[in-house]
Design an enzyme around this catalytic site. Structure first.
Site, PDB file in Angstrom:
ATOM      1  N   THR A  13       0.848  -1.004  -0.150  1.00 17.87           N
ATOM      2  CA  THR A  13      -0.183  -0.030  -0.133  1.00 17.87           C
ATOM      3  C   THR A  13       0.740   1.472  -0.302  1.00 17.87           C
ATOM      4  O   THR A  13       0.528   2.513  -1.036  1.00 17.87           O
ATOM      5  CB  THR A  13      -0.665  -0.001   1.021  1.00 17.87           C
ATOM      6  N   ASP A  57       2.430  -7.263  -4.936  1.00 17.32           N
ATOM      7  CA  ASP A  57       1.069  -7.437  -4.395  1.00 17.32           C
ATOM      8  C   ASP A  57       1.562  -8.548  -2.970  1.00 17.32           C
ATOM      9  O   ASP A  57       1.607  -9.619  -2.841  1.00 17.32           O
ATOM     10  CB  ASP A  57      -0.410  -7.491  -4.198  1.00 17.32           C
ATOM     11  N   SER A  58       1.499  -7.581  -1.524  1.00 15.67           N
ATOM     12  CA  SER A  58       1.319  -9.045  -0.228  1.00 15.67           C
ATOM     13  C   SER A  58       0.512 -10.343  -0.198  1.00 15.67           C
ATOM     14  O   SER A  58       1.113 -11.369   0.182  1.00 15.67           O
ATOM     15  CB  SER A  58       1.345  -8.103   0.887  1.00 15.67           C
ATOM     16  N   SER A  59      -0.571 -10.216  -1.098  1.00 17.70           N
ATOM     17  CA  SER A  59      -1.091 -11.343  -1.102  1.00 17.70           C
ATOM     18  C   SER A  59      -1.311 -12.362  -1.696  1.00 17.70           C
ATOM     19  O   SER A  59      -1.353 -13.847  -1.813  1.00 17.70           O
ATOM     20  CB  SER A  59      -2.592 -10.845  -1.513  1.00 17.70           C
ATOM     21  N   ASP A  90      -0.227  -7.322   5.075  1.00 18.80           N
ATOM     22  CA  ASP A  90      -0.737  -8.699   5.370  1.00 18.80           C
ATOM     23  C   ASP A  90       0.024  -9.616   5.238  1.00 18.80           C
ATOM     24  O   ASP A  90      -0.901 -10.490   6.220  1.00 18.80           O
ATOM     25  CB  ASP A  90      -1.785  -9.157   3.863  1.00 18.80           C
ATOM     26  N   THR A 166       2.351  -9.987  14.778  1.00 17.45           N
ATOM     27  CA  THR A 166       0.662 -10.060  14.100  1.00 17.45           C
ATOM     28  C   THR A 166      -0.030  -8.943  13.775  1.00 17.45           C
ATOM     29  O   THR A 166       0.429  -8.120  14.433  1.00 17.45           O
ATOM     30  CB  THR A 166       0.536 -10.843  15.150  1.00 17.45           C
ATOM     31  N   ARG A 246      -3.751 -24.903  14.989  1.00 14.12           N
ATOM     32  CA  ARG A 246      -4.159 -23.540  15.797  1.00 14.12           C
ATOM     33  C   ARG A 246      -5.538 -24.874  17.020  1.00 14.12           C
ATOM     34  O   ARG A 246      -6.390 -24.951  16.910  1.00 14.12           O
ATOM     35  CB  ARG A 246      -5.173 -22.727  15.328  1.00 14.12           C
ATOM     36  N   GLN A 278      -4.741 -20.443  19.235  1.00 17.32           N
ATOM     37  CA  GLN A 278      -5.964 -19.409  18.316  1.00 17.32           C
ATOM     38  C   GLN A 278      -6.081 -17.789  18.886  1.00 17.32           C
ATOM     39  O   GLN A 278      -6.260 -16.858  18.339  1.00 17.32           O
ATOM     40  CB  GLN A 278      -6.997 -20.202  18.282  1.00 17.32           C
ATOM     41  N   CYS A 279      -5.353 -18.117  20.597  1.00 14.65           N
ATOM     42  CA  CYS A 279      -4.809 -16.479  21.779  1.00 14.65           C
ATOM     43  C   CYS A 279      -3.965 -16.074  20.656  1.00 14.65           C
ATOM     44  O   CYS A 279      -3.159 -16.538  20.815  1.00 14.65           O
ATOM     45  CB  CYS A 279      -5.110 -16.934  22.428  1.00 14.65           C
TER      46      CYS A 279
END
Length: 343
Positions: A13, A57-59, A90, A166, A246, A278-279
């Site tokens: 971006t 693009d980071s995706s 991302d 994250t 996870r 998952q936390c």
């Protein structure tokens, strides 16, 4: 002596412009990005640039692209004192984690940054992120040693360890956080370096770049009602070497007999199954509850307080180095090799 920093533009971006016809964000020429940040000319630092063409693009980021970035840094390592990598948000945490493993005994900063708004927009967060990243990448002590010889992510006035980070928000400028490790650097009126938190390399030894990754790994999340046939399909996928599972809370999973049998079959067949919570904050403690103990019996190993991004890229790295030795991979997955987990 004047410090030198290489600014590597991969895409994202920060280097985009809005198409007047469609309204969509599109990449533009890197020189346009530099035009929007005239403040760079005020640095007492030589800033050279390298652009991926076309921008990524980071995706669309892949292990092959991580290898390209690693090659770029390795090829220019002796000519520069630090590196700033502009990257889409991302998948930035995945790329930073991968590079932390691929650049062994790193003695110079590799700072990832980007922005939530394009740098040409009035309210962009990109200018501060870019300017502070360059300043941190060039910073050294009286001996000329880099103050932050790590792969880090700089965003919203904080430098975070790359393999601890994250993405936490798609909307806020405070897009990233390292929930299980404190900030390496805080930038306010002054830039505060928390030296006790920063990894120290073997300064007299060379940096060792690595370019191989094995992406025969998958991530899946447990949830109430997860189906046995789908789990078994994943467990028995040909060529799959490792699973990042996870789980709930501190590493808990349903005590269904079929799930434990399936996991045990997978580990018995040589698959590595890593338990990641998952936390966002906290660690896997498999001895805390009975269900965690049963996972241990099934051969599942604890990922402790690693992020998902760090766990999956660490597996890719280790599998490429020990392709026929899953026991060695299991052993190293439970050790901190780049500061990625708390032991």
């Amino acid at each position: 002596m004047q410090r030198k920093v290489l600014l590597i533009y991969t895409g994202g971006t920060i280097g985009m412009n809005r198409n007047p016809q469609t309204g969509a964000l599109e990449p533009f020429d890197f020189e346009h990005l530099l035009y929007n940040v005239p403040e760079l000319k005020q640095f007492d630092t030589i800033i050279d640039t390298f652009q991926f063409d076309p921008p990524i693009d980071s995706s669309d980021m892949t292990p092959a692209r991580w290898t390209d970035i690693s090659h770029c840094i390795a090829d220019h390592y002796e000519q520069y004192d630090g590196f700033v990598v502009l990257h889409g948000t991302d998948t930035m945490a995945y790329t930073a984690s991968a590079l932390s493993y691929m650049l062994e005994n790193l003695t110079k900063p590799v700072i990832f940054t980007g922005s939530q708004l394009p740098i040409g927009q009035l309210r962009t967060d990109g200018k501060e992120n870019l300017i502070s990243s360059i300043e941190i990448a060039a910073a050294c002590d009286s001996q000329g040693h880099a103050l932050v010889p790590e792969v880090g992510i700089y965003f919203n006035s904080h430098l975070l360890r790359g393999n601890r980070t994250t993405k936490q928000s798609a909307e806020e400028f405070n897009a990233f956080e390292s929930f299980n490790y404190p900030h390496l650097v805080d930038a306010g009126v002054n830039i505060t370096y928390h030296h006790e938190r920063i990894l120290q390399p073997q300064w007299e030894q060379p940096m060792i770049p690595h370019f191989r990754l094995d992406n025969n790994v998958i991530i899946f999340s447990l949830f109430p009602g997860i189906r046995e046939d789908l789990i078994r399909h994943i467990i028995h996928t040909p060529n799959l070497k490792a699973i990042v599972m996870r789980t709930f809370g501190s590493g808990n999973a349903p005590q269904s007999s079929w799930l434990l049998r399936a996991l045990k079959e997978g580990t018995a067949n040589g698959k590595i199954i890593v338990n990641i919570s998952q936390c966002l904050q906290g660690a896997v403690e498999m001895s805390r509850y009975d269900c965690g103990y049963h996972l241990q019996e099934a051969g599942v190993i604890s990922g402790r307080d690693m992020t998902v991004e760090s766990a999956v890229t660490k597996l890719m790295f280790l599998q490429s180095h020990y392709p026929n030795d899953p026991d060695r991979v299991r052993q190293l997955m439970q050790q901190s090799i780049r500061g990625e987990m708390t032991i």
